[in-house]
Structures are given as structure tokens and as C-alpha cells.
Enzyme design. Structure first.
Site, PDB file in Angstrom:
ATOM      1  N   ALA A  85       0.829  -1.189  -0.056  1.00 52.12           N
ATOM      2  CA  ALA A  85      -0.072   0.026   0.030  1.00 52.12           C
ATOM      3  C   ALA A  85       1.038   1.204   0.049  1.00 52.12           C
ATOM      4  O   ALA A  85       2.018   1.054   0.567  1.00 52.12           O
ATOM      5  CB  ALA A  85      -0.964   0.011   1.223  1.00 52.12           C
ATOM      6  N   GLY A 144       0.690  -4.965   1.053  1.00 53.40           N
ATOM      7  CA  GLY A 144      -0.323  -5.230   0.102  1.00 53.40           C
ATOM      8  C   GLY A 144      -0.038  -5.949  -1.255  1.00 53.40           C
ATOM      9  O   GLY A 144      -0.828  -6.315  -2.030  1.00 53.40           O
ATOM     10  N   GLU A 178      -0.182  -9.429  -0.737  1.00 54.11           N
ATOM     11  CA  GLU A 178      -1.464  -9.800  -0.532  1.00 54.11           C
ATOM     12  C   GLU A 178      -2.270 -10.161  -1.666  1.00 54.11           C
ATOM     13  O   GLU A 178      -3.251 -10.693  -2.080  1.00 54.11           O
ATOM     14  CB  GLU A 178      -2.009  -8.768   0.444  1.00 54.11           C
ATOM     15  N   GLU A 192       4.297  -5.201   7.615  1.00 54.90           N
ATOM     16  CA  GLU A 192       3.461  -4.133   8.273  1.00 54.90           C
ATOM     17  C   GLU A 192       3.743  -4.058   9.638  1.00 54.90           C
ATOM     18  O   GLU A 192       3.591  -2.808  10.141  1.00 54.90           O
ATOM     19  CB  GLU A 192       2.095  -4.619   8.176  1.00 54.90           C
TER      20      GLU A 192
HETATM   21  C1  HXC Z   1       5.117   4.357  -1.018  1.00 58.17           C
HETATM   22  C2  HXC Z   1       6.853   3.610  -1.715  1.00 58.17           C
HETATM   23  C3  HXC Z   1       6.517   2.403  -1.212  1.00 58.17           C
HETATM   24  C4  HXC Z   1       5.428   2.041  -0.741  1.00 58.17           C
HETATM   25  C5  HXC Z   1       8.297   2.291  -2.298  1.00 58.17           C
HETATM   26  N1  HXC Z   1       8.036   3.241  -2.409  1.00 58.17           N
HETATM   27  N2  HXC Z   1       7.342   1.472  -1.642  1.00 58.17           N
HETATM   28  N3  HXC Z   1       6.057   4.584  -1.591  1.00 58.17           N
HETATM   29  N4  HXC Z   1       4.511   3.214  -0.394  1.00 58.17           N
HETATM   30  N5  HXC Z   1       4.907   0.971   0.023  1.00 58.17           N
HETATM   31  C6  HXC Z   1       8.754   4.556  -3.119  1.00 58.17           C
HETATM   32  C7  HXC Z   1      10.073   5.012  -2.124  1.00 58.17           C
HETATM   33  O1  HXC Z   1       9.629   5.814  -1.236  1.00 58.17           O
HETATM   34  C8  HXC Z   1      10.773   5.764  -3.334  1.00 58.17           C
HETATM   35  O2  HXC Z   1      10.113   7.041  -3.550  1.00 58.17           O
HETATM   36  C9  HXC Z   1      10.670   4.753  -4.522  1.00 58.17           C
HETATM   37  O3  HXC Z   1       9.549   4.060  -4.379  1.00 58.17           O
HETATM   38  C10 HXC Z   1      11.659   3.811  -4.545  1.00 58.17           C
HETATM   39  O4  HXC Z   1      11.991   3.165  -3.380  1.00 58.17           O
HETATM   40  P1  HXC Z   1      13.168   2.887  -2.523  1.00 58.17           P
HETATM   41  O5  HXC Z   1      12.973   2.770  -1.059  1.00 58.17           O
HETATM   42  O6  HXC Z   1      14.186   4.087  -2.927  1.00 58.17           O
HETATM   43  O7  HXC Z   1      13.899   1.753  -3.135  1.00 58.17           O
HETATM   44  P2  HXC Z   1      14.798   0.575  -2.654  1.00 58.17           P
HETATM   45  O8  HXC Z   1      15.902   1.428  -1.580  1.00 58.17           O
HETATM   46  O9  HXC Z   1      15.421  -0.126  -3.553  1.00 58.17           O
HETATM   47  O10 HXC Z   1      13.818  -0.175  -1.619  1.00 58.17           O
HETATM   48  C11 HXC Z   1      13.064  -0.854  -2.034  1.00 58.17           C
HETATM   49  C12 HXC Z   1      11.835  -1.530  -0.727  1.00 58.17           C
HETATM   50  C13 HXC Z   1      11.565  -0.271  -0.064  1.00 58.17           C
HETATM   51  C14 HXC Z   1      12.837  -2.549  -0.057  1.00 58.17           C
HETATM   52  C15 HXC Z   1      11.125  -2.321  -1.526  1.00 58.17           C
HETATM   53  O11 HXC Z   1      10.975   0.707  -1.019  1.00 58.17           O
HETATM   54  C16 HXC Z   1      10.394  -0.443   0.935  1.00 58.17           C
HETATM   55  O12 HXC Z   1      10.787  -1.022   1.896  1.00 58.17           O
HETATM   56  N6  HXC Z   1       9.359  -0.215   0.592  1.00 58.17           N
HETATM   57  C17 HXC Z   1       8.112  -0.401   1.543  1.00 58.17           C
HETATM   58  C18 HXC Z   1       7.810  -1.715   1.523  1.00 58.17           C
HETATM   59  C19 HXC Z   1       6.460  -1.843   2.684  1.00 58.17           C
HETATM   60  O13 HXC Z   1       6.696  -1.598   3.860  1.00 58.17           O
HETATM   61  N7  HXC Z   1       5.344  -2.083   2.231  1.00 58.17           N
HETATM   62  C20 HXC Z   1       4.385  -2.381   3.045  1.00 58.17           C
HETATM   63  C21 HXC Z   1       3.405  -1.330   3.129  1.00 58.17           C
HETATM   64  S1  HXC Z   1       2.033  -1.233   4.362  1.00 58.17           S
HETATM   65  P3  HXC Z   1      11.064   8.155  -3.709  1.00 58.17           P
HETATM   66  O14 HXC Z   1      10.225   9.372  -3.931  1.00 58.17           O
HETATM   67  O15 HXC Z   1      11.812   8.337  -2.677  1.00 58.17           O
HETATM   68  O16 HXC Z   1      11.904   7.864  -4.910  1.00 58.17           O
HETATM   69  C22 HXC Z   1       1.073  -2.238   3.378  1.00 58.17           C
HETATM   70  C23 HXC Z   1      -0.467  -2.242   4.182  1.00 58.17           C
HETATM   71  C24 HXC Z   1      -1.390  -3.172   3.360  1.00 58.17           C
HETATM   72  O17 HXC Z   1       0.972  -2.550   2.476  1.00 58.17           O
HETATM   73  C25 HXC Z   1      -2.810  -3.178   4.029  1.00 58.17           C
HETATM   74  C26 HXC Z   1      -3.263  -1.789   3.891  1.00 58.17           C
HETATM   75  C27 HXC Z   1      -4.848  -1.670   4.498  1.00 58.17           C
END
Ligand code: HXC
Length: 260
Positions: A69, A114, A117, A137
Site C-alpha cells: 500500500a 499489500g 496480499e 506491516e
Molecule cells: C509508498 C513507496 C513504497 C510504498 C516504495 N516506495 N515502496 N512509496 N509506499 N509502499 C517509493 C519510495 O519511497 C521511493 O520513492 C521509491 O518508491 C523507490 O523506493 P526505494 O525505497 O528508494 O527503493 P529501495 O531502496 O530499492 O527499496 C525497495 C524497498 C523499499 C525495500 C521495496 O522501497 C521498501 O521497503 N518499501 C516499503 C515496503 C513496505 O513497507 N510495504 C508495506 C506497506 S504497508 P522516492 O520518491 O523516494 O523515490 C501495506 C499495508 C497493506 O502494504 C494493507 C493496507 C490496509
């Protein structure tokens, strides 16, 4: 033309295979509200289109399927809007699960939160060898809210699912294969062809039988668990830890959780 979307690409080939691509590669295809809405309308469109026999769902670029998400949108949630978002995503994902046509996820990189999921809501998963699965999460002060607490244990067993959900740890393609989380692992170059091979094996069979088989397998789900998941996800959106976890991600620093 198949339709115009801001965050999706939809292609339908002569065999009736729809290739649906989440297309926000610079945000690793993170699911914001536009993506969710467009996925919802695509599901409706695909359901009604007799020319579409099967769906392959993937992410744009070579780095990510869907990285979760959109954390920027999550950051501002409260218990009410959090529970609502969780329910909404659950419904959109259930649209794929109950589409009446097979859906294969082509997991071409990060499938986190997400994104994992979404892949799990599909009927089968083909992974590229750089695929990474995880439910991070808890590291954001949250729980999986798009069905992960229900589908992961169903797919790989409760013990390993509990470990992955509680640690927020990641699983690479090879381990995902041995866990039974994916149906095959291939190189990035080959994976789409392999997904299409799997598709053509399915499409040789009676379409009504395939539809009913999916329905029968899906009926082993436990709908109460989804309710619980959404309610708890909502509660967490009122915690300081959630605010801290999502803010820390956006500020690119480690979270400092207080346990409240
Ligand atoms: C918003 C995101 C994102 C996310 C990546 N980006 N994942 N933005 N939401 N989930 C963005 C980063 O901010 C960054 O933007 C760009 O994408 C590239 O990502 P980087 O982090 O710079 O890349 P990298 O260093 O290679 O790392 C990759 C990664 C990391 C390990 C996948 O991006 C990461 O940990 N992402 C979050 C993963 C996460 O926690 N997902 C779960 C979310 S909670 P900029 O603008 O800086 O270039 C969820 C809940 C679902 O999903 C249920 C809801 C009800």
C-alpha cells in the site's frame, strides 16, 4: 481499446489472456487510491468481457511487482478510515479471487505488504528469480490489512505464516517455491512465457468447470477472519506506533516504537 487508466496497463491477446500491469514503477507500483479504484473497475470490465478468458497480473519494471500500500496515504489514516481502507482493499482483491476466470500473478520483484496480499489473492503465482515476498506491516506498527492474515496461513501453514507476519521478514523466490507460496520460479526473460504456458494448460479445459473449480476451492475461506483483520487494522491506525512507523519510512529513518 481495452480502456484508459492512469496507473494500469491492460492488454488482451488473441488467446483471451489479459495482461494487467500495475504501472507506477517510480513508486515500485505501490497501491494508492487511484490504483485501487482502477483495479476495481478493471475487474468489472474483465468479468463482463467474454473475450477475456484468463488474467495475468504483474507490475511494471524489473524491480517490483507491488511494494505494498502507498505508505504516504497510510500515514494520515485514523481508526475509521483505516478500517474502511482495509475493507475496501479486501473487496477489490476478492474481486480477483472471485472473478470467475483464472488469475495468475506474475511476481516480478518485490511483493511486499499489500503487494504480497494482492499476489496471494490471485489463484496462482509465477515468480521471477528476483522476486521477494514479505509482510513488513508490523515494522510500520500495523498488521496486513488486505487479506494477508487470512491467505498466508491458508497457503503455507500457520506456523511459517505466523513467523513471516510477526518478524516482517522477507522470503526470496527459491524459499517461496519450497513453501508452496509460488507455483514456479523462472528468469525475468522467461517468466511471462511460463505464465502463458500455465494459462494455456488451464484454457484447454471446460471453462465452466474451471470457474466452478475455483469457486469450490475458494469456499474453504473463512470470512470472519477478514472482518477481524479490518477491525484490528483500523484500531492500529489510532496508535502512536503506527504514526511513528509510517513517518519513519517517509523520513527514511528507523522507527522508535513506544508500544502505544
Ligand atoms: C509508498 C513507496 C513504497 C510504498 C516504495 N516506495 N515502496 N512509496 N509506499 N509502499 C517509493 C519510495 O519511497 C521511493 O520513492 C521509491 O518508491 C523507490 O523506493 P526505494 O525505497 O528508494 O527503493 P529501495 O531502496 O530499492 O527499496 C525497495 C524497498 C523499499 C525495500 C521495496 O522501497 C521498501 O521497503 N518499501 C516499503 C515496503 C513496505 O513497507 N510495504 C508495506 C506497506 S504497508 P522516492 O520518491 O523516494 O523515490 C501495506 C499495508 C497493506 O502494504 C494493507 C493496507 C490496509
Amino acid at each position: 481499446t481495452p480502456g484508459h487508466y492512469e496507473t494500469l496497463l491492460l492488454d488482451i491477446d488473441q488467446d483471451g489472456i489479459a495482461l494487467l500491469t500495475v504501472n507506477r514503477p517510480d513508486k515500485l507500483n505501490a497501491l494508492n487510491s487511484t490504483v485501487l479504484s482502477e483495479l476495481e473497475s478493471t475487474v468489472t470490465r474483465i468479468r463482463e468481457d467474454d473475450d477475456v478468458k484468463l488474467v495475468i497480473l504483474t507490475g511494471a519494471g524489473e524491480k517490483a511487482f507491488v511494494a505494498g500500500a502507498d505508505i504516504k496515504e497510510l500515514n494520515t489514516l485514523n481508526s475509521e478510515s483505516g478500517e474502511e481502507l482495509s475493507r475496501r482493499g479486501q473487496e477489490v482483491f476478492a474481486g480477483f479471487e472471485n472473478l470467475g476466470k483464472p488469475v495468475i500473478a506474475l511476481v516480478n520483484g518485490y511483493a511486499l505488504g499489500g503487494g504480497a496480499e494482492l499476489a496471494m489473492a490471485c489463484h496462482m503465482r509465477i515468480a521471477t528469480d528476483n522476486a521477494v515476498f514479505g509482510l513488513p506491516e508490523v515494522g510500520l506498527g500495523l498488521i496486513p490489512g488486505y487479506g494477508g492474515t487470512q491467505r498466508l496461513p491458508a497457503l503455507i501453514g500457520k506456523s511459517k505464516a505466523m513467523e513471516l507476519i510477526l518478524t516482517g521478514g522477507q522470503v526470496k523466490a527459491g524459499e517461496a517455491m519450497s513453501l508452496g507460496l509460488v507455483n514456479g520460479v523462472y528468469s525475468t526473460e522467461q517468466a511471462l512465457d511460463e505464465a502463458k504456458k500455465l494459462a494455456s494448460k488451464i484454457l484447454k479445459n471446460g471453462p465452466v468447470a474451471v470457474e466452478k473449480a475455483i469457486e469450490a476451492v475458494n469456499s474453504s475461506d473463512r470470512p470472519d477472519g477478514f472482518e477481524k483483520e479490518a477491525a484490528l487494522f483500523g484500531e492500529l491506525c489510532d496508535t502512536e506506533d503506527f504514526k511513528e512507523g509510517t513517518s519513519a519510512f517517509l523520513d527514511k529513518r528507523k522507527p522508535d516504537f513506544k508500544g502505544r
